[in-house]
Design an enzyme around this catalytic site. Structure first.
Site: not given
Ligand code: GRF
Length: 210
Positions: A13-14, A90-91, A93, A107, A109, A150, A179
């Site tokens: 979604s981001n 989720l990996k 880098i 990134n 958070h 982070d 975000e």
């Molecule tokens: C977000 O909450 C971001 O902060 C975290 O992972 C989530 C990713 O969401 N790092 P999306 O895949 O962008 O919807």
């Protein structure tokens, strides 16, 4: 034009929000490649719909980290990538990639770092921890990526109040909508060359260059 690589593991979604802002002309950049460690990542559906090149590259499929890094680095090179955007990736880098793209990997958070961050703190776990701790404020942090989870220099942060009736799920929704706005803002600033870095501090120049 800035070429951006997006690394993601999930729904994206981001990424969608960033793409919308590129389409609107708000961010002067192009998404040149999407990389996911998961073949079923939702982000690939968006990439297909929008005709954006994507690749499934899973570090666990490589015999050595070095092999994985050279595959990723040559792809980034081929696409002339100037910025890597981690959007729910989720990996970790590897340091070889961080070294090559120092202060060119971002990134996001879903909390105010350094609180509620670090290894294992991702997704709903973050919002659960915020609610359980009884924090009154959470928020969003966009930062450059360094060798620690982070931890890199903070680019932008925005606080969000935690209401008494907030559940982790409600909080996750509130945070996610912020975000989407804040990540696009950080990428826009980078694309306009308005970020300067001095150690841990990131300074934002106004649009007159000051
Ligand atoms: C977000 O909450 C971001 O902060 C975290 O992972 C989530 C990713 O969401 N790092 P999306 O895949 O962008 O919807």
């Amino acid at each position: 034009m800035l070429n951006v690589a997006v690394f993601a593991s999930g729904r994206g979604s981001n990424f969608r929000a960033i793409l919308d802002n590129i389409d609107r002309g708000e961010i002067k950049a192009r998404i040149s490649i999407i990389i996911s460690n998961r073949s079923d990542a939702g982000i690939f559906n968006i990439a297909q719909d929008r005709n954006i090149p994507y690749r499934h590259i899973n570090p666990s499929d490589y015999t050595t980290e070095k092999d994985y890094c050279s595959e990723v680095l040559s792809l980034l090179d081929e696409c002339s990538v100037g910025l890597i955007v981690l959007a729910g990736y989720l990996k970790k880098i590897p340091s070889e990639i961080i070294t090559q793209y120092r202060n060119r990997i971002m990134n996001i958070h879903p909390a105010l770092l350094p609180a509620f961050g670090g290894q294992g703190m991702y997704g709903m776990k973050v919002h659960q921890a915020v609610v359980e701790y009884g924090a009154k404020v959470t928020g969003v942090t966009v930062h450059f990526v360094d060798e620690e989870y982070d931890h890199g220099p903070i680019i932008l942060q925005e606080p969000i109040g935690v209401d008494d009736d907030d559940t982790p799920e409600l909080l996750a929704e509130k945070v996610l909508s912020v975000e989407h706005r804040v990540y696009s803002r950080a990428i826009k600033l980078f694309a306009e060359d308005r970020l300067s870095i001095d150690g841990r501090r990131v300074y934002v120049k106004n649009n007159k260059g000051k």
